[in-house]
Motif scaffolding. Structure first.
Motif, PDB file in Angstrom:
ATOM      1  N   CYS A   3       0.800  -1.219   0.000  1.00  0.00           N
ATOM      2  CA  CYS A   3       0.000   0.000   0.000  1.00  0.00           C
ATOM      3  C   CYS A   3       0.829   1.264   0.000  1.00  0.00           C
ATOM      4  CB  CYS A   3      -0.958   0.016   1.182  1.00  0.00           C
ATOM      5  SG  CYS A   3      -0.153   0.144   2.766  1.00  0.00           S
ATOM      6  N   GLY A   4       2.128   1.158   0.255  1.00  0.00           N
ATOM      7  CA  GLY A   4       2.968   2.345   0.203  1.00  0.00           C
ATOM      8  C   GLY A   4       3.175   3.025   1.549  1.00  0.00           C
ATOM      9  N   ASP A   5       2.613   2.480   2.631  1.00  0.00           N
ATOM     10  CA  ASP A   5       2.853   3.059   3.954  1.00  0.00           C
ATOM     11  C   ASP A   5       4.311   2.848   4.349  1.00  0.00           C
ATOM     12  OD1 ASP A   5       0.292   3.861   4.204  1.00  0.00           O
ATOM     13  OD2 ASP A   5      -0.254   2.499   5.834  1.00  0.00           O
ATOM     14  N   ARG A   6       4.889   3.896   4.932  1.00  0.00           N
ATOM     15  CA  ARG A   6       6.271   3.809   5.390  1.00  0.00           C
ATOM     16  C   ARG A   6       6.392   4.442   6.760  1.00  0.00           C
ATOM     17  NH1 ARG A   6       9.215   6.713   0.726  1.00  0.00           N
ATOM     18  NH2 ARG A   6       7.072   7.340   0.405  1.00  0.00           N
ATOM     19  N   VAL A   7       7.214   3.858   7.608  1.00  0.00           N
ATOM     20  CA  VAL A   7       7.455   4.447   8.926  1.00  0.00           C
ATOM     21  C   VAL A   7       8.913   4.192   9.299  1.00  0.00           C
ATOM     22  CG1 VAL A   7       6.719   2.366  10.171  1.00  0.00           C
ATOM     23  CG2 VAL A   7       6.603   4.590  11.308  1.00  0.00           C
ATOM     24  N   GLN A   8       9.517   5.172   9.959  1.00  0.00           N
ATOM     25  CA  GLN A   8      10.839   4.960  10.550  1.00  0.00           C
ATOM     26  C   GLN A   8      10.721   5.291  12.028  1.00  0.00           C
ATOM     27  OE1 GLN A   8      14.096   7.045   8.699  1.00  0.00           O
ATOM     28  NE2 GLN A   8      15.631   5.843   9.797  1.00  0.00           N
ATOM     29  N   VAL A   9      11.133   4.362  12.857  1.00  0.00           N
ATOM     30  CA  VAL A   9      10.987   4.498  14.305  1.00  0.00           C
ATOM     31  C   VAL A   9      12.367   4.740  14.923  1.00  0.00           C
ATOM     32  CG1 VAL A   9      10.288   3.309  16.413  1.00  0.00           C
ATOM     33  CG2 VAL A   9       8.952   3.015  14.330  1.00  0.00           C
ATOM     34  N   PHE A  10      12.440   5.705  15.834  1.00  0.00           N
ATOM     35  CA  PHE A  10      13.690   6.034  16.536  1.00  0.00           C
ATOM     36  C   PHE A  10      13.493   5.780  18.020  1.00  0.00           C
ATOM     37  CE2 PHE A  10      12.976   8.757  12.903  1.00  0.00           C
ATOM     38  CZ  PHE A  10      14.134   8.564  12.156  1.00  0.00           C
ATOM     39  N   VAL A  11      14.501   5.144  18.655  1.00  0.00           N
ATOM     40  CA  VAL A  11      14.388   4.763  20.057  1.00  0.00           C
ATOM     41  C   VAL A  11      15.618   5.252  20.832  1.00  0.00           C
ATOM     42  CG1 VAL A  11      14.100   2.829  21.662  1.00  0.00           C
ATOM     43  CG2 VAL A  11      13.168   2.671  19.338  1.00  0.00           C
ATOM     44  N   ARG A  12      15.364   5.805  21.991  1.00  0.00           N
ATOM     45  CA  ARG A  12      16.478   6.135  22.897  1.00  0.00           C
ATOM     46  C   ARG A  12      16.259   5.410  24.227  1.00  0.00           C
ATOM     47  NH1 ARG A  12      16.232  11.394  23.099  1.00  0.00           N
ATOM     48  NH2 ARG A  12      15.373  11.688  25.183  1.00  0.00           N
ATOM     49  N   HIS A  13      17.286   4.701  24.663  1.00  0.00           N
ATOM     50  CA  HIS A  13      17.215   3.990  25.932  1.00  0.00           C
ATOM     51  C   HIS A  13      17.822   4.836  27.051  1.00  0.00           C
ATOM     52  CE1 HIS A  13      16.696   0.548  23.199  1.00  0.00           C
ATOM     53  NE2 HIS A  13      16.145  -0.088  24.222  1.00  0.00           N
ATOM     54  N   ASP A  14      17.341   4.572  28.263  1.00  0.00           N
ATOM     55  CA  ASP A  14      17.974   5.101  29.465  1.00  0.00           C
ATOM     56  C   ASP A  14      18.168   3.893  30.370  1.00  0.00           C
ATOM     57  OD1 ASP A  14      18.907   6.461  31.607  1.00  0.00           O
ATOM     58  OD2 ASP A  14      17.061   7.615  31.995  1.00  0.00           O
ATOM     59  N   GLY A  15      19.397   3.367  30.406  1.00  0.00           N
ATOM     60  CA  GLY A  15      19.621   2.103  31.088  1.00  0.00           C
ATOM     61  C   GLY A  15      18.946   0.984  30.320  1.00  0.00           C
ATOM     62  N   ALA A  16      18.189   0.173  31.035  1.00  0.00           N
ATOM     63  CA  ALA A  16      17.581  -0.994  30.400  1.00  0.00           C
ATOM     64  C   ALA A  16      16.242  -0.661  29.744  1.00  0.00           C
ATOM     65  CB  ALA A  16      17.386  -2.104  31.435  1.00  0.00           C
ATOM     66  N   SER A  17      15.690   0.483  30.045  1.00  0.00           N
ATOM     67  CA  SER A  17      14.348   0.744  29.518  1.00  0.00           C
ATOM     68  C   SER A  17      14.364   1.869  28.478  1.00  0.00           C
ATOM     69  CB  SER A  17      13.379   1.082  30.654  1.00  0.00           C
ATOM     70  OG  SER A  17      13.848   2.193  31.373  1.00  0.00           O
ATOM     71  N   VAL A  18      13.304   1.901  27.713  1.00  0.00           N
ATOM     72  CA  VAL A  18      13.173   2.889  26.646  1.00  0.00           C
ATOM     73  C   VAL A  18      12.751   4.226  27.254  1.00  0.00           C
ATOM     74  CG1 VAL A  18      11.729   3.538  24.679  1.00  0.00           C
ATOM     75  CG2 VAL A  18      12.722   1.241  24.802  1.00  0.00           C
ATOM     76  N   ALA A  19      13.480   5.270  26.883  1.00  0.00           N
ATOM     77  CA  ALA A  19      13.185   6.595  27.442  1.00  0.00           C
ATOM     78  C   ALA A  19      12.407   7.464  26.471  1.00  0.00           C
ATOM     79  CB  ALA A  19      14.487   7.285  27.839  1.00  0.00           C
ATOM     80  N   ALA A  20      12.620   7.247  25.183  1.00  0.00           N
ATOM     81  CA  ALA A  20      11.922   8.088  24.201  1.00  0.00           C
ATOM     82  C   ALA A  20      11.751   7.331  22.891  1.00  0.00           C
ATOM     83  CB  ALA A  20      12.698   9.379  23.958  1.00  0.00           C
ATOM     84  N   VAL A  21      10.632   7.593  22.237  1.00  0.00           N
ATOM     85  CA  VAL A  21      10.363   7.015  20.921  1.00  0.00           C
ATOM     86  C   VAL A  21       9.858   8.137  20.017  1.00  0.00           C
ATOM     87  CG1 VAL A  21       8.953   5.395  19.581  1.00  0.00           C
ATOM     88  CG2 VAL A  21       9.776   4.738  21.851  1.00  0.00           C
ATOM     89  N   GLY A  22      10.405   8.205  18.836  1.00  0.00           N
ATOM     90  CA  GLY A  22       9.887   9.141  17.837  1.00  0.00           C
ATOM     91  C   GLY A  22       9.716   8.401  16.524  1.00  0.00           C
ATOM     92  N   PHE A  23       8.951   8.993  15.639  1.00  0.00           N
ATOM     93  CA  PHE A  23       8.785   8.316  14.340  1.00  0.00           C
ATOM     94  C   PHE A  23       8.519   9.328  13.243  1.00  0.00           C
ATOM     95  CE2 PHE A  23       4.511   8.737  15.978  1.00  0.00           C
ATOM     96  CZ  PHE A  23       3.746   9.057  14.861  1.00  0.00           C
ATOM     97  N   GLU A  24       8.904   8.943  12.045  1.00  0.00           N
ATOM     98  CA  GLU A  24       8.530   9.670  10.831  1.00  0.00           C
ATOM     99  C   GLU A  24       7.740   8.700   9.980  1.00  0.00           C
ATOM    100  OE1 GLU A  24      12.165  12.863  10.244  1.00  0.00           O
ATOM    101  OE2 GLU A  24      12.323  10.916   9.271  1.00  0.00           O
ATOM    102  N   ALA A  25       6.561   9.109   9.561  1.00  0.00           N
ATOM    103  CA  ALA A  25       5.697   8.169   8.837  1.00  0.00           C
ATOM    104  C   ALA A  25       4.961   8.854   7.713  1.00  0.00           C
ATOM    105  CB  ALA A  25       4.699   7.532   9.800  1.00  0.00           C
ATOM    106  N   ARG A  26       4.735   8.094   6.658  1.00  0.00           N
ATOM    107  CA  ARG A  26       3.797   8.494   5.610  1.00  0.00           C
ATOM    108  C   ARG A  26       2.768   7.388   5.559  1.00  0.00           C
ATOM    109  NH1 ARG A  26       6.616  11.823   1.468  1.00  0.00           N
ATOM    110  NH2 ARG A  26       4.468  12.283   0.973  1.00  0.00           N
ATOM    111  N   GLY A  27       1.574   7.703   5.916  1.00  0.00           N
ATOM    112  CA  GLY A  27       0.586   6.636   5.928  1.00  0.00           C
ATOM    113  C   GLY A  27      -0.781   7.147   6.330  1.00  0.00           C
ATOM    114  N   CYS A  28      -1.677   6.214   6.554  1.00  0.00           N
ATOM    115  CA  CYS A  28      -3.062   6.547   6.850  1.00  0.00           C
ATOM    116  C   CYS A  28      -3.224   6.941   8.313  1.00  0.00           C
ATOM    117  CB  CYS A  28      -3.939   5.352   6.523  1.00  0.00           C
ATOM    118  SG  CYS A  28      -3.531   3.898   7.506  1.00  0.00           S
ATOM    119  N   ALA A  29      -4.417   7.392   8.658  1.00  0.00           N
ATOM    120  CA  ALA A  29      -4.708   7.822  10.026  1.00  0.00           C
ATOM    121  C   ALA A  29      -4.432   6.698  11.011  1.00  0.00           C
ATOM    122  CB  ALA A  29      -6.169   8.267  10.114  1.00  0.00           C
ATOM    123  N   ILE A  30      -4.762   5.480  10.619  1.00  0.00           N
ATOM    124  CA  ILE A  30      -4.602   4.356  11.549  1.00  0.00           C
ATOM    125  C   ILE A  30      -3.133   4.056  11.809  1.00  0.00           C
ATOM    126  CG2 ILE A  30      -4.996   1.872  11.782  1.00  0.00           C
ATOM    127  CD1 ILE A  30      -7.717   2.493  10.290  1.00  0.00           C
TER     128      ILE A  30
END
Lengths: 413, 152
Positions: free
Chosen positions: B41-68
């Motif tokens: 369908c052409g949907d694309r996403v790139q996910v970025f993750v930053r950890h702080d110790g063992a757990s995830v501290a931040a998540v960001g994403f760039e996406a081209r896609g539908c509302a869902i």
């Protein structure tokens, strides 16, 4: 219905020929606007296929018994019908394939690997279906031919000056271009494309998957070298497509697949090939589907291309008029000569969301890249929604689409 | 009004997050990322993750896609922050199950329940799961590019 009578076809009668159009989608009338992906089937096609299986079926080209002979006749009559439909000089110009995709692959694998030489080029355009891109890329990677991409203008038409310049060095062996874009609806100027190619020593293959649905094709008047189309878009069954090619080309081309039906003699030392076109048709073909395609062709002929083309023009004009005034809606391309395919984007709503909402109202459109990712990139969009029309499409259905799109826009505001 | 029966799929939170995602940006600093691609369908996403110790501290994403797909990516970011990679991998499996069946008993996924409506729309399930496939690939250090088809 008033809107129905405004076009050149007796749509009440035609719609009655297509049993599926009586189906309800979640209680609503089916508004089928996805015929460019695959068309619905008239009763005569369904009946012909059922009749074959119930009364007249055996394998073909090999049996000496009554059933085999009759089935062979029925299947081979389709070849005559295809030749008549396209005004081919002879039934031997018609090779049956599974679909258009197989026709392109056949030409790439056979003509491309035997006649085209490394250093020669194949030209395609910026608005091709993947079926007319990937086989040439595979050929390029296998044999070292060059692949050139003729640009399109912002209006969505072939840039004819750039196209002509692309052939000037005389190294282009084959031009393979769509006759009608499945995304933009653009009819390409086939006559000029072919004249320019021939003047520069190149053969031409046209992708007629969309064009043959709406307009009369005359391969001799066009002087086209190869012409591909598929049965299921012309109201016929899936699994059967057509490659038309000039006789001298088919004679020169080696077979791509070996097996039964395509041979003359077989020994362990070597085999000899059957005559054209059978040398390209290895194995038991799509017999039932071939018989169904004959019924589809006769059905189309009974309506006539003059009326079909006029109907398509009326629908397209109406769709452009209704959709272009919807706030936030952008229609892809503005070609002078455009057929019954309209792709669009709606501001604030992704094409998939648009399609899901339309589907809730019983309206079937396609959404996505339409197997034309490079074109999507050229247009600067990831996906579009696409409404496409067939002989059974009514102006009233286009009104339903336009009215519903207004609500879609409000929903996502 | 028209489409009222689509509210099970397009709940307000999905329309809101799809329109104005909170995490829809590339992180300035990240230690894992991966692309997800739905070639059908052409949907694309790139996910970025930053950890702080063992757990995830931040998540960001760039996406081209539908509302869902956008809403799913954004709600996923909310849901996984503070969790370890192992927990997130389990959440991804739980989310995929919920998208297919409409059912979920995983407490960590409760905030994502509005997305369970996709299970009634087979062609839209992949829209919701694509960001999770990309996130799982980022955490595993592989690119989701090739893995998306197998999520179907």
């Amino acid at each position: 219905m008033n809107a129905i009578s405004k076009t050149s076809l007796d749509l009440t009668r035609i719609r009655a020929d297509f049993p599926i159009l009586a189906e309800k989608i979640r209680g609503k009338d089916l508004v089928f606007l996805d015929s460019a992906a695959s068309a619905q089937k008239p009763r005569v096609v369904i009946d012909a296929m059922v009749h074959a299986m119930e009364h007249q079926y055996a394998n073909i080209h090999r049996g000496l018994h009554w059933m085999s002979e009759r089935t062979t006749e029925a299947y081979e009559e389709t070849r005559d019908s295809v030749a008549r439909l396209m005004n081919a000089p002879d039934r031997r110009n018609i090779v049956f394939t599974r679909n258009s995709t197989e026709a392109f692959n056949l030409v790439a694998l056979s003509y491309g690997r035997s006649v085209l030489q490394p250093g020669q080029a194949v030209v395609i355009s910026e608005m091709e279906h993947h079926a007319n891109i990937v086989p040439w890329q595979m050929l390029r990677d296998a044999t070292g031919i060059e692949l050139r991409i003729a640009p399109i203008t912002d209006a969505g038409e072939i840039d004819m000056l750039a196209y002509e310049a692309m052939l000037a060095d005389g190294r282009v062996g084959l031009v393979s271009i769509t006759h009608m874009s499945n995304v933009l609806g653009t009819y390409t100027p086939a006559q000029r494309i072919i004249e320019i190619a021939h003047r520069n020593g190149a053969k031409v293959m046209l992708d007629g998957s969309q064009s043959i649905v709406h307009r009369r094709i005359d391969v001799q008047a066009l002087d086209v070298d190869f012409f591909a189309w598929t049965g299921h878009k012309l109201y016929g069954p899936t699994g059967i497509g057509v490659l038309y090619a000039k006789a001298e080309l088919l004679e020169r081309m080696p077979p791509v697949m070996g097996g039964g039906d395509m041979i003359s003699t077989v020994t362990y030392q070597n085999s000899t090939w059957a005559e054209v076109p059978h040398k390209f048709e290895a194995g038991t073909p799509a017999i039932i589907e071939g018989i169904g395609l004959n019924a589809a062709i006769k059905y189309v002929e009974s309506i006539g291309y003059d009326a079909i083309a006029a109907h398509e023009a009326a629908l397209t004009d109406h769709a452009l008029a209704r959709l272009s005034v919807i706030d936030g809606l952008t229609i892809m391309g503005r070609p002078q000569d455009r057929g019954g395919v309209v792709s669009f984007t709606l501001e604030g709503a992704h094409a998939h969301d648009v399609a899901t909402l339309l589907d809730r109202q019983g309206i079937a459109v396609r959404a996505g890249h339409h197997c034309a990712q490079p074109l999507m990139q050229r247009l600067g969009v990831d996906s579009t929604a696409r409404a496409s029309f067939g002989i059974y499409t009514t102006l009233a259905e286009i009104d339903v689409l336009a009215d519903t799109l207004d609500h879609v826009r409000t929903f996502f505001k | 009004m028209m489409f009222e029966d689509l509210r099970d799929l397009y709940q307000d939170v999905i329309l809101d997050r799809g329109r104005t995602p909170r995490h829809g940006r590339r992180l300035d600093v990240f230690d894992a990322d991966a692309k997800g691609d739905n070639p059908m369908c052409g949907d694309r996403v790139q996910v970025f993750v930053r950890h702080d110790g063992a757990s995830v501290a931040a998540v960001g994403f760039e996406a081209r896609g539908c509302a869902i797909s956008i809403a799913s990516a954004d709600m996923m970011a909310d849901a996984v922050i503070g969790h370890t990679d192992a927990e997130i991998t389990a959440m991804a499996a739980g989310f995929a199950g919920m998208a297919r069946s409409g059912e979920s008993h995983v407490p960590a996924l409760q905030a994502l329940r509005p997305l369970a409506g996709v299970h009634e729309y087979p062609s839209r399930i992949k829209c919701a799961t694509l960001p999770w496939v990309a996130l799982a690939a980022a955490l595993a250090g592989t690119d989701a590019h090739k893995g998306v088809a197998s999520s179907e």
